[in-house]
Write a protein that holds these residues in place. Structure first.
Motif, PDB file in Angstrom:
ATOM      1  N   VAL A 139       0.879  -1.176   0.000  1.00  0.00           N
ATOM      2  CA  VAL A 139       0.000   0.000   0.000  1.00  0.00           C
ATOM      3  C   VAL A 139       0.911   1.220   0.000  1.00  0.00           C
ATOM      4  CG1 VAL A 139      -1.696   1.314   1.348  1.00  0.00           C
ATOM      5  CG2 VAL A 139      -1.844  -1.182   1.246  1.00  0.00           C
ATOM      6  N   ILE A 140       0.580   2.199  -0.832  1.00  0.00           N
ATOM      7  CA  ILE A 140       1.355   3.453  -0.869  1.00  0.00           C
ATOM      8  C   ILE A 140       0.607   4.491  -0.039  1.00  0.00           C
ATOM      9  CG2 ILE A 140       2.182   5.359  -2.334  1.00  0.00           C
ATOM     10  CD1 ILE A 140       3.639   3.014  -3.239  1.00  0.00           C
ATOM     11  N   SER A 141       1.357   5.202   0.804  1.00  0.00           N
ATOM     12  CA  SER A 141       0.706   6.228   1.630  1.00  0.00           C
ATOM     13  C   SER A 141       1.574   7.484   1.672  1.00  0.00           C
ATOM     14  CB  SER A 141       0.505   5.692   3.051  1.00  0.00           C
ATOM     15  OG  SER A 141      -0.088   6.671   3.864  1.00  0.00           O
ATOM     16  N   GLY A 142       0.929   8.629   1.575  1.00  0.00           N
ATOM     17  CA  GLY A 142       1.659   9.894   1.763  1.00  0.00           C
ATOM     18  C   GLY A 142       1.761  10.777   0.538  1.00  0.00           C
ATOM     19  N   ALA A 143       1.292  10.271  -0.624  1.00  0.00           N
ATOM     20  CA  ALA A 143       1.449  11.045  -1.867  1.00  0.00           C
ATOM     21  C   ALA A 143       0.107  11.604  -2.309  1.00  0.00           C
ATOM     22  CB  ALA A 143       2.057  10.153  -2.946  1.00  0.00           C
ATOM     23  N   PHE A 144      -0.608  12.206  -1.391  1.00  0.00           N
ATOM     24  CA  PHE A 144      -2.001  12.600  -1.639  1.00  0.00           C
ATOM     25  C   PHE A 144      -2.153  13.975  -2.276  1.00  0.00           C
ATOM     26  CE2 PHE A 144      -0.523  12.927   2.736  1.00  0.00           C
ATOM     27  CZ  PHE A 144      -0.447  14.302   2.864  1.00  0.00           C
ATOM     28  N   CYS A 145      -1.088  14.752  -2.289  1.00  0.00           N
ATOM     29  CA  CYS A 145      -1.228  16.116  -2.815  1.00  0.00           C
ATOM     30  C   CYS A 145      -0.332  16.277  -4.041  1.00  0.00           C
ATOM     31  CB  CYS A 145      -0.884  17.115  -1.712  1.00  0.00           C
ATOM     32  SG  CYS A 145      -0.957  18.822  -2.231  1.00  0.00           S
TER      33      CYS A 145
END
Lengths: 394, 430
Positions: free
Chosen positions: A240-246
């Motif tokens: 799961v990739i997390s942290g690249a939301f913006c």
């Protein structure tokens, strides 16, 4: 039905079209049409649609746009996305967009709204203050007032008074949109080889720059294609990739992670399109309230939402479990406060929970991925080769 | 002789107040007081006092640690625990201090919080900061107050009502629960009356820099002057007494035609009058200040002294509308104002205080201030034709204070100001 390859190519072109050609054409098709640009992470596009306007996602210049003027507005220690948004604005890529919405993500995007105001870019600029109070009668009411402001701005441009019917219809369309995207992710959870993460990314991102009706039609076709047993399984772990939301990683980086041995079975790249979990009630006489309640009660976790009553580390851990993922890759944009400030919270919790992870930082314009690829490859190998060994975080 | 004694009195008063607070904190349990961690911008001092709680300001602890050269070690400690090099150094300094025993600036242990009061005003990082602290202090009650941003350069009735509802339905009941004290609006009103008095006084104090020479430095000394009003004494008679005393001392300086007092004594000649945007660097505060006073530069107004409240546009706490006043106060802090408002305020300062120049101290780890500063600077330069200067440093991370770089830049800037002054004089003569 179109060939999958053809659909994917179209989506890729739409996703990275910094001239927003489809939106521009949509506006020119009929007099009085309005385009409303919105920045990451999430905005309830339903209300723009119901007001007869079209929402247009603005996610920066990626690795396509060379930054010259934008650097004059932002110091080197500020993330990349505001300078690339300024660059595309100053280079007139946004000239046909009538108004701009800056959802509350962080101080940088908030202050960028002020720079847009100061530079008089667009006919209106709205900083959308999402509630950090999660009681429907307090935060929910405030959120409805914020949405009313947006509708007022649009009405000043096109004269459209939004009706309950129009709002409910728009909610239905976006419900369908989220259902279809969710279907793609559910298929990928078990059969990630049917559609690469790069392809998923383009399919979802394309929906931010075209009318929702057209996007739904695309998604319906993609879903039909991936119901078939296509593609060849490979020996990769699931992450799961997390942290690249913006600020968004370049497409090459998204591809590189999967090439390096990790099937990405969930991510927060285009979080806004998947922010609301489940349907928004499209049957009430108070549709703005429905949208507000859905945000308050059905939102995905986000680094921009105050979370102490619903800790994000537990929610991400649940996603990892539900998706059957082997680990997490924390991918934060350089100098991204919300993502980087969350890192110790996640990592300390995951150390205790025994969830494996790695982390790296990126910038939207980097196109050298060798080091990240090696890091991801090592992570994948360590899980594949020593799956039953004691967990050691990298 | 009498001049020095008067000067010392306000300083002594402040010292006593702060020492008293830290002593009370160290003995909070014995005193039966609950401890409330909160932040300077949007600090609800009067409400905290209404519930007899003791405030702790993590960013004050961080800057005090920096001035005592302890921040580097604290930051390293936090970075060893997954905190990024690129985020707010106040947060890391605070987390590091906590990891090393939470010993405060006076050498006494700071007690754990009973309440984490997050009046989230103008700084997104505050929110992340308390999310982090909540994990460290799981027993603390987190009380969140969402302060709407002045995105359209206004405080609308609906924004105020949103906050008042939060006070009534969330903040006050939770404070009652933690402290066991019933909300007493009459008591809050009394505090607010004293707040308004202190606000009048501090406004008057910062207006004195309109005199030439300016009797005070509104940035380097200003950060001391804002201490009492920002760190929990707003709403007390002590704060009113302190500001009355300080104002008296400043008036004496004005009568005597004296300039600001610096760590090396009185500034002899006021050569340049400047307005500064951005917080100061705390790790090398003295050296930083010295660069200015050595060149005869006095800061006549600064945005940083407005982070805990903007009083120079006329707003005051109104005891007749207590909760509305608290709401407006939070919304009216400097970093909760939008960029065009910030520009207008700074332009007003430059014009009204007859400043020769405008300097931005851009802080690496404070996006709330820094993001947008370059655009602000350009707008100010273009519209007022005032010389602008730009330097970079950090709040409490000594790795980002480069003395020679800053000195070189400022020296060039002062040369430019000098040239400009000469040219203006020549034109006047001609």
């Amino acid at each position: 039905m179109k060939e999958l390859k053809e659909i994917l190519q179209e989506c890729k072109e739409l996703s990275f079209d910094l001239n927003f050609t489809r939106a521009k054409n949509w506006k020119e098709e009929k007099e009085g049409r309005v385009l409303v640009g919105y920045m990451p992470i999430y905005f309830p596009r339903e209300i723009i649609h119901a007001a007869g306007a079209m929402p247009v996602g603005i996610f920066g210049g990626g690795d396509i746009k060379q930054i010259i003027k934008g650097d004059a507005y932002y110091q080197s220690y500020i993330c990349h996305i505001p300078r690339s948004i300024m660059e595309i604005a100053l280079d007139k890529h946004l000239d046909h967009i009538d108004g701009f919405i800056f959802p509350s993500i962080c101080d940088v995007i908030r202050n960028l709204s002020g720079i847009f105001k100061q530079q008089k870019i667009g006919k209106f600029v709205k900083y959308m203050d999402f509630p950090q109070n999660f009681l429907p009668e307090i935060g929910g009411v405030f959120y409805q007032q914020e949405m009313q402001h947006v509708l007022k701005y649009i009405k000043e441009l096109n004269g459209v008074e939004v009706t309950i019917e129009a709002l409910n219809h728009s909610i239905e369309l976006y419900n369908r949109n989220r259902q279809l995207i969710d279907f793609i992710y559910r298929i990928r959870q078990d059969y990630p080889w049917r559609l690469s993460i790069e392809e998923v990314y383009c399919v979802v991102r394309a929906g931010t720059v075209i009318p929702v009706e057209e996007h739904n039609a695309i998604l319906e076709q993609v879903c039909e294609h991936i119901k078939e047993d296509i593609g060849v399984p490979q020996d990769k772990i699931k992450v799961v990739i997390s942290g690249a939301f913006c600020e968004q990683p370049a497409l090459g980086l998204i591809r590189a992670i999967e090439e390096a041995g990790c099937y990405v079975v969930d991510d927060d790249y285009m979080l806004g399109s998947r922010m609301i979990l489940g349907d928004v009630d499209a049957t009430t006489d108070h549709p703005l309230e429905s949208i507000a309640i859905s945000y308050i009660k059905q939102s995905q976790y986000s680094s921009s939402i105050y979370d102490v009553h619903n800790p994000k580390e537990n929610r991400l851990a649940k996603i990892v479990k539900d998706r059957g993922a082997d680990g997490v890759i924390f991918a934060a944009a350089s100098f991204c406060d919300p993502s980087l400030l969350d890192a110790p919270i996640f990592q300390n919790a995951f150390d205790k929970m025994g969830i494996r992870y790695i982390s790296f930082q990126f910038s939207e314009n980097i196109n050298q991925y060798k080091v990240i690829k090696e890091q991801v490859g090592t992570f994948s190998d360590s899980i594949k080769l020593w799956e039953n060994e004691e967990v050691v975080s990298i | 002789m009498s001049k020095e004694a008067q000067k010392e009195k306000s300083m002594i008063l402040q010292k006593e107040m702060i020492e008293g607070l830290f002593s009370d904190l160290a003995n909070a349990k014995e005193l039966g007081k609950k401890v409330c961690y909160t932040f300077i911008p949007g600090n609800l001092s009067e409400l905290i006092r209404t519930f007899d709680m003791l405030p702790v300001y993590p960013e004050i602890n961080a800057l005090q640690s920096a001035m005592r050269k302890k921040s580097a070690a604290y930051i390293k400690e936090a970075e060893r625990n997954a905190h990024s090099e690129d985020v707010c150094t106040y947060v890391k300094c605070d987390v590091g201090m906590m990891m090393k025993g939470n010993i405060g600036p006076t050498g006494q242990k700071i007690p754990e919080p009973d309440v984490l009061l997050l009046s989230y005003t103008g700084c997104f990082t505050f929110l992340k900061w308390f999310e982090t602290l909540k994990r460290e202090y799981p027993n603390a009650k987190v009380i969140m107050v969402h302060t709407p941003y002045q995105e359209n350069a206004e405080m609308t009735p609906e924004m105020t009502q949103y906050m008042v509802k939060q006070f009534k339905e969330e903040v006050i009941p939770q404070m009652e629960e933690v402290t066991g004290i019933k909300y007493d609006e009459a008591k809050l009103k009394r505090h607010l009356e004293l707040s308004a008095k202190a606000e009048d006084l501090i406004n008057e104090i910062f207006q004195t820099t309109k005199h030439k020479p300016s009797p005070i430095d509104a940035y380097f000394a200003g950060v001391y002057y804002i201490g009492p009003i920002n760190i929990g004494f707003r709403g007390t008679q002590e704060a009113v007494d302190y500001y009355q005393e300080l104002l008296k001392e400043i008036h004496i300086r004005i009568e005597q035609g004296l300039g600001p007092i610096t760590p090396e004594g009185e500034m002899k000649e006021e050569k340049y009058r400047l307005v500064v945007e951005g917080p100061p660097n705390w790790t090398s505060f003295r050296e930083f200040w010295k660069i200015f006073y050595d060149m005869g530069a006095v800061i006549v107004a600064s945005s940083y002294t407005k982070v805990g409240g903007v009083y120079d546009l006329g707003w005051r706490h109104d005891p007749e509308r207590p909760l509305e006043a608290l709401a407006e106060y939070c919304m009216n802090c400097y970093t909760n104002m939008n960029i065009p408002q910030r520009i207008d305020l700074l332009k007003k300062c430059i014009t009204e205080y007859d400043a020769d120049g405008y300097v931005t101290n851009s802080i690496k780890s404070c996006n709330s201030f820094s993001a947008g500063q370059l655009g602000m600077m350009r707008e100010i330069e273009d519209s007022l034709e005032v010389p602008v200067g730009f330097i970079e440093s950090d709040l409490v991370d000594p790795r980002y204070f480069s003395y020679s770089n800053i000195k070189n830049r400022l020296e060039s800037y002062f040369q430019m100001l000098e040239q400009r002054k000469k040219m203006e004089k020549e034109m006047e003569t001609a």
